[in-house]
Design a protein around this motif. Structure first.
Motif, PDB file in Angstrom:
ATOM      1  N   GLU A  18       0.856  -1.182   0.000  1.00  0.00           N
ATOM      2  CA  GLU A  18       0.000   0.000   0.000  1.00  0.00           C
ATOM      3  C   GLU A  18       0.897   1.239   0.000  1.00  0.00           C
ATOM      4  OE1 GLU A  18      -2.962  -0.103   3.062  1.00  0.00           O
ATOM      5  OE2 GLU A  18      -3.224  -2.262   2.820  1.00  0.00           O
ATOM      6  N   PRO A  19       1.392   1.627  -1.163  1.00  0.00           N
ATOM      7  CA  PRO A  19       2.312   2.762  -1.234  1.00  0.00           C
ATOM      8  C   PRO A  19       1.638   4.065  -0.826  1.00  0.00           C
ATOM      9  CG  PRO A  19       1.694   2.045  -3.423  1.00  0.00           C
ATOM     10  CD  PRO A  19       1.093   1.081  -2.472  1.00  0.00           C
ATOM     11  N   LYS A  20       2.409   4.927  -0.173  1.00  0.00           N
ATOM     12  CA  LYS A  20       1.871   6.197   0.294  1.00  0.00           C
ATOM     13  C   LYS A  20       2.601   7.388  -0.323  1.00  0.00           C
ATOM     14  CE  LYS A  20       0.285   4.020   4.428  1.00  0.00           C
ATOM     15  NZ  LYS A  20       0.487   3.677   5.777  1.00  0.00           N
ATOM     16  N   GLN A  21       3.874   7.503  -0.049  1.00  0.00           N
ATOM     17  CA  GLN A  21       4.669   8.629  -0.525  1.00  0.00           C
ATOM     18  C   GLN A  21       5.758   8.141  -1.466  1.00  0.00           C
ATOM     19  OE1 GLN A  21       4.646  12.054   0.425  1.00  0.00           O
ATOM     20  NE2 GLN A  21       2.660  11.670   1.350  1.00  0.00           N
ATOM     21  N   MET A  22       6.213   9.046  -2.334  1.00  0.00           N
ATOM     22  CA  MET A  22       7.350   8.724  -3.181  1.00  0.00           C
ATOM     23  C   MET A  22       8.202   9.956  -3.415  1.00  0.00           C
ATOM     24  SD  MET A  22       5.329   8.057  -6.768  1.00  0.00           S
ATOM     25  CE  MET A  22       6.762   7.655  -7.722  1.00  0.00           C
ATOM     26  N   ILE A  23       9.487   9.723  -3.538  1.00  0.00           N
ATOM     27  CA  ILE A  23      10.456  10.784  -3.816  1.00  0.00           C
ATOM     28  C   ILE A  23      11.355  10.288  -4.939  1.00  0.00           C
ATOM     29  CG2 ILE A  23      12.303  12.235  -2.908  1.00  0.00           C
ATOM     30  CD1 ILE A  23      11.220  11.654  -0.095  1.00  0.00           C
ATOM     31  N   ILE A  24      11.614  11.153  -5.906  1.00  0.00           N
ATOM     32  CA  ILE A  24      12.528  10.813  -6.993  1.00  0.00           C
ATOM     33  C   ILE A  24      13.649  11.849  -7.009  1.00  0.00           C
ATOM     34  CG2 ILE A  24      12.809  10.452  -9.477  1.00  0.00           C
ATOM     35  CD1 ILE A  24       9.844   9.701  -9.572  1.00  0.00           C
ATOM     36  N   TYR A  25      14.883  11.350  -7.028  1.00  0.00           N
ATOM     37  CA  TYR A  25      16.082  12.183  -7.041  1.00  0.00           C
ATOM     38  C   TYR A  25      16.810  12.004  -8.360  1.00  0.00           C
ATOM     39  CZ  TYR A  25      15.568  11.773  -1.936  1.00  0.00           C
ATOM     40  OH  TYR A  25      15.099  11.785  -0.650  1.00  0.00           O
ATOM     41  N   ASN A  26      17.482  13.073  -8.806  1.00  0.00           N
ATOM     42  CA  ASN A  26      18.362  12.909  -9.965  1.00  0.00           C
ATOM     43  C   ASN A  26      19.735  12.446  -9.469  1.00  0.00           C
ATOM     44  OD1 ASN A  26      19.697  15.224  -9.020  1.00  0.00           O
ATOM     45  ND2 ASN A  26      18.795  16.567 -10.565  1.00  0.00           N
ATOM     46  N   ALA A  27      20.664  12.243 -10.377  1.00  0.00           N
ATOM     47  CA  ALA A  27      21.985  11.726 -10.016  1.00  0.00           C
ATOM     48  C   ALA A  27      22.775  12.692  -9.140  1.00  0.00           C
ATOM     49  CB  ALA A  27      22.778  11.395 -11.278  1.00  0.00           C
ATOM     50  N   SER A  28      22.382  13.966  -9.119  1.00  0.00           N
ATOM     51  CA  SER A  28      23.052  14.961  -8.275  1.00  0.00           C
ATOM     52  C   SER A  28      22.448  15.031  -6.872  1.00  0.00           C
ATOM     53  CB  SER A  28      22.963  16.352  -8.913  1.00  0.00           C
ATOM     54  OG  SER A  28      23.601  16.356 -10.164  1.00  0.00           O
ATOM     55  N   GLY A  29      21.411  14.218  -6.627  1.00  0.00           N
ATOM     56  CA  GLY A  29      20.770  14.210  -5.322  1.00  0.00           C
ATOM     57  C   GLY A  29      19.665  15.230  -5.150  1.00  0.00           C
ATOM     58  N   GLN A  30      19.327  15.938  -6.214  1.00  0.00           N
ATOM     59  CA  GLN A  30      18.250  16.925  -6.158  1.00  0.00           C
ATOM     60  C   GLN A  30      16.901  16.219  -6.286  1.00  0.00           C
ATOM     61  OE1 GLN A  30      19.679  19.061  -9.587  1.00  0.00           O
ATOM     62  NE2 GLN A  30      20.270  20.807  -8.313  1.00  0.00           N
ATOM     63  N   ILE A  31      15.930  16.648  -5.493  1.00  0.00           N
ATOM     64  CA  ILE A  31      14.589  16.087  -5.577  1.00  0.00           C
ATOM     65  C   ILE A  31      13.892  16.648  -6.813  1.00  0.00           C
ATOM     66  CG2 ILE A  31      12.324  15.966  -4.480  1.00  0.00           C
ATOM     67  CD1 ILE A  31      13.756  16.093  -1.772  1.00  0.00           C
ATOM     68  N   VAL A  32      13.423  15.754  -7.690  1.00  0.00           N
ATOM     69  CA  VAL A  32      12.700  16.179  -8.892  1.00  0.00           C
ATOM     70  C   VAL A  32      11.209  15.903  -8.774  1.00  0.00           C
ATOM     71  CG1 VAL A  32      14.692  16.031 -10.430  1.00  0.00           C
ATOM     72  CG2 VAL A  32      13.241  14.023 -10.096  1.00  0.00           C
ATOM     73  N   PHE A  33      10.841  15.028  -7.828  1.00  0.00           N
ATOM     74  CA  PHE A  33       9.424  14.763  -7.550  1.00  0.00           C
ATOM     75  C   PHE A  33       9.297  14.316  -6.110  1.00  0.00           C
ATOM     76  CE2 PHE A  33       5.805  12.035  -6.897  1.00  0.00           C
ATOM     77  CZ  PHE A  33       4.779  12.744  -7.488  1.00  0.00           C
ATOM     78  N   LYS A  34       8.285  14.873  -5.417  1.00  0.00           N
ATOM     79  CA  LYS A  34       7.978  14.442  -4.051  1.00  0.00           C
ATOM     80  C   LYS A  34       6.481  14.596  -3.866  1.00  0.00           C
ATOM     81  CE  LYS A  34       9.092  15.165   0.797  1.00  0.00           C
ATOM     82  NZ  LYS A  34       9.910  15.925   1.758  1.00  0.00           N
ATOM     83  N   GLY A  35       5.825  13.526  -3.444  1.00  0.00           N
ATOM     84  CA  GLY A  35       4.388  13.611  -3.250  1.00  0.00           C
ATOM     85  C   GLY A  35       3.766  12.254  -3.038  1.00  0.00           C
ATOM     86  N   ASP A  36       2.451  12.211  -3.184  1.00  0.00           N
ATOM     87  CA  ASP A  36       1.726  10.961  -3.042  1.00  0.00           C
ATOM     88  C   ASP A  36       2.122   9.998  -4.149  1.00  0.00           C
ATOM     89  OD1 ASP A  36       0.352  11.899  -0.818  1.00  0.00           O
ATOM     90  OD2 ASP A  36      -1.311  12.659  -2.017  1.00  0.00           O
TER      91      ASP A  36
END
Length: 69
Positions: A18-36
């Protein structure tokens, strides 16, 4: 996760979770997506390269990586 590498839309499939949150980082460690959590993500405007995804589900963090062409 399909397809990998991806050009336009990344699709995620988690069984028995039951996934809730997700975060996607680029190779530099910057967050490119954060949310449900979303079953699919439009990555067409993102820069080519390696990305890391974290999905929180039932108190567990799942990690994966994918390549954007």
């Amino acid at each position: 996760m399909v397809p990998n590498p991806v050009q336009t839309t990344l699709s995620l499939f988690l069984s028995k979770a039951e996934p809730k949150q997700m975060i996607i980082y680029n190779a530099s460690g910057q967050i490119v997506f954060k949310g449900d959590y979303q079953n699919s993500i439009d990555v067409s405007v993102w820069a080519s390269g390696l990305y890391f995804i974290q999905v929180e589900t039932n108190g567990i963090v799942l990690n994966a990586k994918f390549v954007k062409k």
